[in-house]
Motif scaffolding. Sequence first.
Motif, mmCIF file in Angstrom:
data_model
loop_
_atom_site.group_PDB
_atom_site.id
_atom_site.type_symbol
_atom_site.label_atom_id
_atom_site.label_comp_id
_atom_site.label_asym_id
_atom_site.label_seq_id
_atom_site.Cartn_x
_atom_site.Cartn_y
_atom_site.Cartn_z
ATOM 1 N N GLU A 77 0.798 -1.225 0.000
ATOM 2 C CA GLU A 77 0.000 0.000 0.000
ATOM 3 C C GLU A 77 0.835 1.282 0.000
ATOM 4 O OE1 GLU A 77 -3.247 -0.043 -0.503
ATOM 5 O OE2 GLU A 77 -3.102 -2.223 -0.556
ATOM 6 N N GLU A 79 3.403 4.320 -1.210
ATOM 7 C CA GLU A 79 3.425 5.148 -2.419
ATOM 8 C C GLU A 79 4.201 4.441 -3.535
ATOM 9 O OE1 GLU A 79 2.376 8.256 -4.719
ATOM 10 O OE2 GLU A 79 1.777 8.010 -2.622
ATOM 11 N N PRO A 80 3.604 4.298 -4.729
ATOM 12 C CA PRO A 80 4.281 3.605 -5.828
ATOM 13 C C PRO A 80 5.580 4.278 -6.255
ATOM 14 C CG PRO A 80 1.937 3.803 -6.289
ATOM 15 C CD PRO A 80 2.226 4.651 -5.071
ATOM 16 N N PRO A 134 -3.883 -5.552 -8.700
ATOM 17 C CA PRO A 134 -4.087 -4.228 -8.082
ATOM 18 C C PRO A 134 -2.787 -3.440 -7.929
ATOM 19 C CG PRO A 134 -5.271 -5.920 -6.845
ATOM 20 C CD PRO A 134 -4.401 -6.627 -7.850
ATOM 21 N N ILE A 135 -1.686 -4.148 -7.660
ATOM 22 C CA ILE A 135 -0.387 -3.472 -7.561
ATOM 23 C C ILE A 135 -0.017 -2.889 -8.919
ATOM 24 C CG2 ILE A 135 2.096 -3.803 -7.173
ATOM 25 C CD1 ILE A 135 1.280 -6.111 -5.221
ATOM 26 N N GLU A 137 -1.935 -2.191 -11.423
ATOM 27 C CA GLU A 137 -2.867 -1.115 -11.781
ATOM 28 C C GLU A 137 -2.475 0.198 -11.096
ATOM 29 O OE1 GLU A 137 -6.561 -2.908 -10.634
ATOM 30 O OE2 GLU A 137 -6.678 -4.099 -12.481
ATOM 31 N N ARG A 138 -2.162 0.142 -9.794
ATOM 32 C CA ARG A 138 -1.744 1.354 -9.067
ATOM 33 C C ARG A 138 -0.447 1.927 -9.643
ATOM 34 N NH1 ARG A 138 -0.187 0.411 -3.832
ATOM 35 N NH2 ARG A 138 -0.012 2.630 -3.504
ATOM 36 N N TYR A 139 0.497 1.044 -9.931
ATOM 37 C CA TYR A 139 1.790 1.494 -10.435
ATOM 38 C C TYR A 139 1.682 2.014 -11.868
ATOM 39 C CZ TYR A 139 4.489 0.136 -6.368
ATOM 40 O OH TYR A 139 5.030 0.081 -5.100
ATOM 41 N N THR A 140 0.772 1.464 -12.642
ATOM 42 C CA THR A 140 0.522 1.986 -13.990
ATOM 43 C C THR A 140 -0.136 3.359 -13.897
ATOM 44 O OG1 THR A 140 0.302 -0.242 -14.886
ATOM 45 C CG2 THR A 140 -0.659 1.544 -16.174
ATOM 46 N N ALA A 141 -1.157 3.481 -13.055
ATOM 47 C CA ALA A 141 -1.868 4.759 -12.891
ATOM 48 C C ALA A 141 -0.939 5.857 -12.383
ATOM 49 C CB ALA A 141 -3.054 4.585 -11.939
ATOM 50 N N SER A 142 0.051 5.486 -11.590
ATOM 51 C CA SER A 142 0.984 6.486 -11.048
ATOM 52 C C SER A 142 2.120 6.807 -12.025
ATOM 53 C CB SER A 142 1.559 6.007 -9.715
ATOM 54 O OG SER A 142 2.418 4.904 -9.942
#
Length: 194
Positions: A77, A79-80, A134-135, A137-142
Amino acid sequence: MPVRNGTSVTRERILAAARPVVERFTVTKFGMEDVARAAGIARQTIYKHFTGRDDLLIAMFIQQLTEMREELSDIVEAEPSPEQLVAIFIEELKAAKDFPLFDAMLDPAVAPKMAEMVFSSDEMFAARNAAWFPILERYTASGVVDPGLDFARTVRWITYQEFWFLTHPTVLTPIDEERSTYVRDFIVKALLAR
């Protein structure tokens, strides 16, 4: 999983009984009769929940992955960043080494069969995907991870890399810090946005 006629409870009881049995007899020598005796149920009952030994082992691995994911939630969780991806990878390696069946799985006589079993299991990769999508996806979005990655193939590749590090822990280096450098410079670098 909802409980229907005790099905989920019985399955969990079998899994709980199987761990010490497999630890005691090893992954190659435990029998379903041993597990049934430890669970206090008939052997036929196990086959209502698991097709055989390999299916039971995969379920144990998936259970371990779920426990491991809970242990790593703070790191996951965070920060990426590229360094966080390295940390997730390294912490997964450490958690895998704590798995009670780890040493038995890596016996040179057993490891190739374990690799075949793991990499041919749809259930195993459904669990790995549920943890890693989910990891990613978060790292792609960031903007950290390449948006063109095929997540399913990426998770398979990450799993292979981790399996290789676990089965060959000293080939590249026996030093943890150097291992992190390899992960950063080669594995994570392959995932990063360009």
